[in-house]
Design a protein around this motif. Structure first.
Motif, PDB file in Angstrom:
ATOM      1  N   TRP A  10       0.828  -1.205   0.000  1.00 54.36           N
ATOM      2  CA  TRP A  10       0.000   0.000   0.000  1.00 54.36           C
ATOM      3  C   TRP A  10       0.862   1.254   0.000  1.00 54.36           C
ATOM      4  O   TRP A  10       0.530   2.239  -0.652  1.00 54.36           O
ATOM      5  CB  TRP A  10      -0.928   0.000   1.213  1.00 54.36           C
ATOM      6  CG  TRP A  10      -1.667   1.295   1.410  1.00 54.36           C
ATOM      7  CD1 TRP A  10      -1.587   2.138   2.481  1.00 54.36           C
ATOM      8  CD2 TRP A  10      -2.633   1.904   0.516  1.00 54.36           C
ATOM      9  NE1 TRP A  10      -2.410   3.227   2.320  1.00 54.36           N
ATOM     10  CE2 TRP A  10      -3.062   3.104   1.121  1.00 54.36           C
ATOM     11  CE3 TRP A  10      -3.156   1.540  -0.728  1.00 54.36           C
ATOM     12  CZ2 TRP A  10      -4.010   3.950   0.522  1.00 54.36           C
ATOM     13  CZ3 TRP A  10      -4.082   2.384  -1.331  1.00 54.36           C
ATOM     14  CH2 TRP A  10      -4.494   3.569  -0.702  1.00 54.36           C
ATOM     15  N   THR A  11       1.988   1.214   0.703  1.00 59.52           N
ATOM     16  CA  THR A  11       2.849   2.395   0.724  1.00 59.52           C
ATOM     17  C   THR A  11       3.382   2.731  -0.664  1.00 59.52           C
ATOM     18  O   THR A  11       3.758   3.872  -0.924  1.00 59.52           O
ATOM     19  CB  THR A  11       4.036   2.212   1.703  1.00 59.52           C
ATOM     20  OG1 THR A  11       4.890   1.148   1.243  1.00 59.52           O
ATOM     21  CG2 THR A  11       3.550   1.901   3.110  1.00 59.52           C
ATOM     22  N   GLN A  14       0.196   4.677  -2.031  1.00 61.84           N
ATOM     23  CA  GLN A  14      -0.579   5.492  -1.092  1.00 61.84           C
ATOM     24  C   GLN A  14      -0.629   6.964  -1.477  1.00 61.84           C
ATOM     25  O   GLN A  14      -1.681   7.610  -1.410  1.00 61.84           O
ATOM     26  CB  GLN A  14       0.008   5.344   0.312  1.00 61.84           C
ATOM     27  CG  GLN A  14      -0.766   6.066   1.404  1.00 61.84           C
ATOM     28  CD  GLN A  14      -0.213   5.764   2.786  1.00 61.84           C
ATOM     29  OE1 GLN A  14       0.778   5.050   2.930  1.00 61.84           O
ATOM     30  NE2 GLN A  14      -0.855   6.301   3.797  1.00 61.84           N
ATOM     31  N   GLU A  18      -4.084   8.979  -2.109  1.00 59.86           N
ATOM     32  CA  GLU A  18      -4.493  10.061  -1.215  1.00 59.86           C
ATOM     33  C   GLU A  18      -4.555  11.406  -1.933  1.00 59.86           C
ATOM     34  O   GLU A  18      -5.443  12.221  -1.657  1.00 59.86           O
ATOM     35  CB  GLU A  18      -3.555  10.117  -0.011  1.00 59.86           C
ATOM     36  CG  GLU A  18      -3.693   8.894   0.890  1.00 59.86           C
ATOM     37  CD  GLU A  18      -2.800   8.940   2.117  1.00 59.86           C
ATOM     38  OE1 GLU A  18      -1.946   9.862   2.198  1.00 59.86           O
ATOM     39  OE2 GLU A  18      -2.945   8.064   2.990  1.00 59.86           O
ATOM     40  N   GLU A  49     -10.495   7.000   1.792  1.00 59.39           N
ATOM     41  CA  GLU A  49      -9.183   6.413   1.492  1.00 59.39           C
ATOM     42  C   GLU A  49      -9.162   4.928   1.850  1.00 59.39           C
ATOM     43  O   GLU A  49      -8.539   4.116   1.153  1.00 59.39           O
ATOM     44  CB  GLU A  49      -8.100   7.161   2.260  1.00 59.39           C
ATOM     45  CG  GLU A  49      -7.860   8.570   1.750  1.00 59.39           C
ATOM     46  CD  GLU A  49      -6.935   9.379   2.629  1.00 59.39           C
ATOM     47  OE1 GLU A  49      -6.573  10.496   2.231  1.00 59.39           O
ATOM     48  OE2 GLU A  49      -6.591   8.900   3.733  1.00 59.39           O
ATOM     49  N   ARG A  53      -8.446   1.929  -0.686  1.00 57.55           N
ATOM     50  CA  ARG A  53      -7.385   0.950  -0.406  1.00 57.55           C
ATOM     51  C   ARG A  53      -7.911  -0.473  -0.570  1.00 57.55           C
ATOM     52  O   ARG A  53      -7.224  -1.336  -1.128  1.00 57.55           O
ATOM     53  CB  ARG A  53      -6.858   1.178   1.004  1.00 57.55           C
ATOM     54  CG  ARG A  53      -5.758   0.226   1.435  1.00 57.55           C
ATOM     55  CD  ARG A  53      -5.173   0.683   2.759  1.00 57.55           C
ATOM     56  NE  ARG A  53      -4.242  -0.287   3.323  1.00 57.55           N
ATOM     57  CZ  ARG A  53      -3.520  -0.088   4.434  1.00 57.55           C
ATOM     58  NH1 ARG A  53      -3.635   1.069   5.088  1.00 57.55           N
ATOM     59  NH2 ARG A  53      -2.702  -1.017   4.890  1.00 57.55           N
ATOM     60  N   HIS A  62      -2.636  -3.875  -5.038  1.00 61.28           N
ATOM     61  CA  HIS A  62      -1.879  -2.611  -5.067  1.00 61.28           C
ATOM     62  C   HIS A  62      -0.781  -2.633  -6.131  1.00 61.28           C
ATOM     63  O   HIS A  62       0.333  -2.145  -5.920  1.00 61.28           O
ATOM     64  CB  HIS A  62      -1.268  -2.292  -3.696  1.00 61.28           C
ATOM     65  CG  HIS A  62      -2.236  -2.213  -2.573  1.00 61.28           C
ATOM     66  ND1 HIS A  62      -3.496  -1.662  -2.707  1.00 61.28           N
ATOM     67  CD2 HIS A  62      -2.132  -2.626  -1.267  1.00 61.28           C
ATOM     68  CE1 HIS A  62      -4.123  -1.728  -1.538  1.00 61.28           C
ATOM     69  NE2 HIS A  62      -3.333  -2.308  -0.668  1.00 61.28           N
TER      70      HIS A  62
END
Length: 292
Positions: A10-11, A14, A18, A49, A53, A62
């Motif tokens: 996810w990072t 992200q 966002e 968010e 996700r 992702h």
């Protein structure tokens, strides 16, 4: 493709997700509440968010899922055969009417790319004009993840709110039931168990992340030796956590929302050290509310 990779993967996306939620919140003039007259605060944005996700995880892990398009189209909104992409590229007429918040002009779906591109906050990487052939969608060589989130999210918001009987900008109570229904609408029935997949993804996202590392045992004859060993091993453990690869735990970016506990255990004699880090995987709407 283990669930344990979700927080780290996810990072990778992200920021794009966002940034997209922030843009469409303003561009569509989103409102919430019993009368849909309240602007979204950080707690409400965190809820959107969170469902984004979940959709990104179900659609493409992702960007780590199977299929050539997963890495460039995490939201899988750019399939050139899908009605949404055909509408955006003016192949199916006007499309749905996107009703925006107070003081903003309503727009047909096919007009969104042109109007959004005029906004100073819209990134160049998300503009359909950056594609060599817009009708090719994610088959185009210039399609990438920023475009995926910036064009998947408005559709998700629109489908969610109109499914609930509201207008595009009206987010209502932003309850899980409402958002999950919207995610199912986003999929359009292509996957029969999509609802369960989204529910499972949300449960995974809400589960705290724990990383536990153990250092090799070292014989320690006395307290001074043990203290020195403890210092070295603690440094080694922290280095391992920060280091990309190695143990597979990744960087401390796995905890983008901070840590809730750090536990460091030491056993002397045959010296052992253990470091346990725990933190939330996702933004807490409650925490967002108290901080916002």
């Amino acid at each position: 493709m283990a669930d344990k990779d979700e927080p780290k993967w996810w990072t990778d996306v992200q920021s794009a997700a966002e940034d997209s939620v922030a843009f469409w919140n303003d561009f569509l003039g989103l409102r919430h509440g019993a009368k849909n007259d309240q602007t979204l605060g950080s707690a409400e944005v965190a809820k959107i968010e969170r469902i984004v996700r979940a959709v990104s995880w179900v659609e493409s892990r992702h960007g780590h899922g199977s299929g050539a398009s997963a890495v460039i189209d995490p939201m899988q909104c750019g399939n050139p055969a899908d009605a949404w992409w055909k509408t955006l590229t003016n192949q199916l007429g006007k499309g749905d009417r996107f009703v925006r918040g107070p003081g903003l002009t309503n727009l047909d779906a096919r007009d969104l790319p042109t109007e959004a591109a005029k906004d100073a906050g819209f990134p160049a990487a998300a503009k359909l004009s950056s594609l060599k052939q817009t009708t090719d969608g994610h088959k185009d060589a210039n399609f990438q993840e920023v475009m995926s989130f910036f064009w998947g999210i408005p559709y998700l918001i629109h489908r969610t709110n109109t499914k609930a009987g509201d207008r595009t900008f009206q987010c209502g109570d932003l309850s899980d039931a409402r958002l999950i229904n919207g995610a199912v609408e986003y999929n359009g029935g292509g996957i029969k168990d999509y609802r369960k997949r989204i529910e499972d993804a949300l449960a995974l996202i809400d589960k705290p992340v724990t990383i536990r590392l153990e250092a090799e045992s070292i014989d320690a004859a006395n307290a001074a030796t043990a203290a020195a060993a403890a210092e070295r091993l603690f440094a080694r453990l922290m280095s391992t956590v920060r280091e990309e690869g190695g143990t597979g735990v990744g960087k401390l970016e796995v905890f983008p929302h901070g840590l809730t506990s750090i536990e460091f255990k030491v056993e002397v004699g045959v010296f052992k050290a253990e470091l346990t880090l725990t933190g939330p995987s996702a933004k807490s709407p409650e925490a967002s509310k108290s901080n916002g």
